[in-house]
Write a protein that holds these residues in place. Structure first.
Motif, short mmCIF file in Angstrom:
data_model
loop_
_atom_site.label_atom_id
_atom_site.label_comp_id
_atom_site.label_asym_id
_atom_site.label_seq_id
_atom_site.Cartn_x
_atom_site.Cartn_y
_atom_site.Cartn_z
N ASN A 84 0.94 -0.97 -0.04
CA ASN A 84 0.19 -0.05 -0.16
C ASN A 84 0.97 1.21 0.12
O ASN A 84 2.18 0.92 -0.05
N GLY A 85 0.28 2.25 -0.12
CA GLY A 85 1.17 3.58 -0.25
C GLY A 85 2.02 4.05 0.91
O GLY A 85 3.10 4.30 0.85
N ALA A 86 1.49 3.68 2.09
CA ALA A 86 2.14 3.75 3.42
C ALA A 86 3.44 2.96 3.40
O ALA A 86 4.58 3.54 3.95
N ALA A 87 3.20 1.63 3.05
CA ALA A 87 4.55 0.90 3.22
C ALA A 87 5.50 1.15 2.07
O ALA A 87 6.70 1.00 2.30
N MET A 88 5.04 1.72 0.95
CA MET A 88 5.89 2.17 -0.12
C MET A 88 6.64 3.32 0.29
O MET A 88 7.79 3.33 0.19
N THR A 89 6.15 4.28 0.99
CA THR A 89 6.90 5.50 1.20
C THR A 89 7.86 5.21 2.48
O THR A 89 8.70 6.01 2.56
N ALA A 90 7.20 4.19 3.49
CA ALA A 90 8.13 3.82 4.23
C ALA A 90 9.36 3.17 3.85
O ALA A 90 10.63 3.47 4.18
N ALA A 91 9.33 2.28 2.71
CA ALA A 91 10.42 1.84 2.05
C ALA A 91 11.19 2.71 1.51
O ALA A 91 12.62 2.87 1.65
N LEU A 92 10.60 3.77 0.94
CA LEU A 92 11.57 5.07 0.04
C LEU A 92 12.18 5.54 1.35
O LEU A 92 13.50 5.92 1.17
N LYS A 93 11.79 6.01 2.37
CA LYS A 93 12.25 6.73 3.53
C LYS A 93 13.42 5.91 4.04
O LYS A 93 14.52 6.44 4.13
N ARG A 94 13.32 4.64 4.30
CA ARG A 94 14.45 3.79 4.75
C ARG A 94 15.75 3.74 3.92
O ARG A 94 16.93 4.07 4.27
N ALA A 95 15.51 3.72 2.49
CA ALA A 95 16.40 3.80 1.45
C ALA A 95 17.05 4.96 1.13
O ALA A 95 18.28 5.22 1.15
N TYR A 96 16.41 5.95 1.09
CA TYR A 96 16.71 7.48 0.96
C TYR A 96 17.66 7.83 2.17
O TYR A 96 18.71 8.48 2.00
N ASP A 97 17.43 7.46 3.37
CA ASP A 97 18.10 7.96 4.49
C ASP A 97 19.55 7.46 4.47
O ASP A 97 20.44 8.13 5.05
N LYS A 98 19.65 6.34 3.75
CA LYS A 98 21.20 5.47 3.66
C LYS A 98 21.50 5.78 2.39
O LYS A 98 22.81 5.25 2.04
N GLU A 99 20.92 6.57 1.54
CA GLU A 99 21.30 6.63 0.12
C GLU A 99 21.54 5.24 -0.62
O GLU A 99 22.36 5.04 -1.04
N GLU A 100 20.71 4.53 -0.39
CA GLU A 100 20.65 3.01 -1.02
C GLU A 100 19.84 3.18 -1.98
O GLU A 100 18.56 3.79 -2.20
N PRO A 101 20.04 2.09 -3.14
CA PRO A 101 19.20 2.18 -4.22
C PRO A 101 17.66 1.54 -3.90
O PRO A 101 17.42 0.88 -2.97
N ILE A 102 16.78 1.91 -4.86
CA ILE A 102 14.97 1.54 -4.77
C ILE A 102 14.64 2.15 -6.01
O ILE A 102 14.92 3.34 -6.29
N VAL A 103 13.74 1.16 -6.19
CA VAL A 103 12.80 1.55 -7.33
C VAL A 103 11.36 1.32 -6.75
O VAL A 103 11.01 0.46 -6.43
N ILE A 104 10.54 2.40 -7.02
CA ILE A 104 8.95 2.24 -6.58
C ILE A 104 8.17 2.88 -7.55
O ILE A 104 8.41 3.46 -8.55
N THR A 105 7.02 2.46 -7.47
CA THR A 105 6.07 2.97 -8.42
C THR A 105 5.40 4.46 -7.65
O THR A 105 5.57 4.71 -6.59
N GLY A 106 5.36 5.40 -8.58
CA GLY A 106 5.13 6.73 -8.09
C GLY A 106 4.01 7.61 -9.11
O GLY A 106 3.89 7.20 -10.06
N TRP A 107 3.49 8.58 -8.33
CA TRP A 107 2.63 9.31 -9.00
C TRP A 107 3.01 10.84 -8.50
O TRP A 107 3.33 11.02 -7.29
N ASN A 108 2.75 11.79 -9.13
CA ASN A 108 2.72 13.19 -8.74
C ASN A 108 1.54 14.00 -9.32
O ASN A 108 1.01 13.79 -10.36
N PRO A 109 0.68 14.90 -8.32
CA PRO A 109 1.20 15.09 -7.24
C PRO A 109 1.35 14.29 -5.92
O PRO A 109 0.47 13.50 -5.74
#
Length: 305
Positions: free
Chosen positions: A82-107
């Protein structure tokens, strides 16, 4: 390859556990070590050939499964959550500058919080850009003409929606974040409501997919309608039930139809049973997203390297 083979269902807790394992559970590992290791492996190897996705019933996930076929990404899988799990995974990777590929949309607030980029999609599997449409049940204009007129006039920008989303992400309750935006944008609200007669307790049911963007828009519209005298019920459901509820008259409207790509399947399925009231936002986008620090990954085609 089918959507059923390539999208792996997984619960939120399990998804987070998998992400923590993939990203490394030892917080003592610094980002330079992670970058060095990533530099010696392919993109797929660094993320274990996983794309972190969202709800399995969303049109976005269907498009992602198609992308794996079109770009011949045979070894890749999309992890449904779900969206919450996806953004949590993104934060974890981003904080450590590790690679991750996610599905995304904007806004979406993540584009304001993090330095992210969409991967180029030369085959336009995700389309060029999309619009968000307001969709109503058949007969809505006759039964609730005042609300229908507001919906016809309703148009706002990505910055408007993002303002509410960021406030929610920063800890403000959705109702309060929406109210703050309404209070600060009286002129814009007047464009939708000026000259429209108020009602006295007429009931109206709104449904929306449980995404951050739609939480923002529907909480905002609930306030607008309540100020016009409506008794508003909000219900969050998955995209399939959302369109089904409107088609069978169980709900009155939604402002969460992403077209022409994301929700194409549902619009075609319920053709003749939905009233496309109009576009409420333009210039929205979906696709695969990575952090900007993944400098060598700029296209979906790069995932094959």
């Amino acid at each position: 390859m089918t959507i059923f083979k390539k999208i792996t269902g997984i619960g939120t807790a399990a998804l987070l556990a998998l992400t923590l394992t993939a990203c490394g559970s030892d917080d003592t590992n610094d980002s330079s070590k992670g970058k060095a290791e990533a530099g010696s492996r392919s993109v797929g190897e660094t993320v274990e050939y996983n794309i972190v996705g969202i709800d399995p019933g969303s049109g976005h996930m269907e498009a992602t499964a198609k992308a794996l076929e079109v770009y011949d990404l045979k070894d890749w899988n999309v992890i449904a959550g779900n969206g919450a799990a996806m953004t949590a995974a993104l934060k974890r990777a981003y904080d450590k500058e590790e690679p991750i590929v996610i599905t995304g949309w904007n806004p979406h607030w993540k584009f304001l919080k993090y330095d992210l980029k969409f991967l180029d999609d030369p085959e336009l599997v995700y389309g060029d850009s999309e619009e968000i449409h307001s969709i109503g049940r058949i007969g809505l204009q006759k039964d609730l003409p005042e609300a229908y007129e507001i919906f016809q006039r309703f148009k706002w920008g990505t910055d408007d929606m993002s303002e509410i989303m960021v406030a929610i992400e920063d800890g403000t309750k959705p109702e309060k974040a929406a109210q703050n935006w309404v209070d600060a944008n009286e002129d814009k609200i007047a464009e939708w409501t000026s000259g429209v007669n108020k009602v006295d307790g007429d009931e109206i049911k709104l449904v929306y997919a449980p995404w951050d963007s739609e939480i923002a828009s529907h909480n905002m519209m609930k306030i607008v309608l309540e100020d016009m005298g409506y008794d508003v019920t909000l219900t969050a459901v998955e995209p399939g039930p959302m369109f089904s509820a409107i088609a069978d008259g169980g709900a009155d409207a939604t402002f969460a139809a992403w077209l022409p790509i994301t929700h194409k399947t549902y619009v075609e399925k319920f053709e003749g049973k939905l009233d496309d009231i109009g576009v409420n936002m333009v210039g929205v986008r979906q696709g695969l997203v990575v952090p900007a620090y993944m400098e060598d990954v700029n296209s979906i085609e790069d995932l094959k390297k």
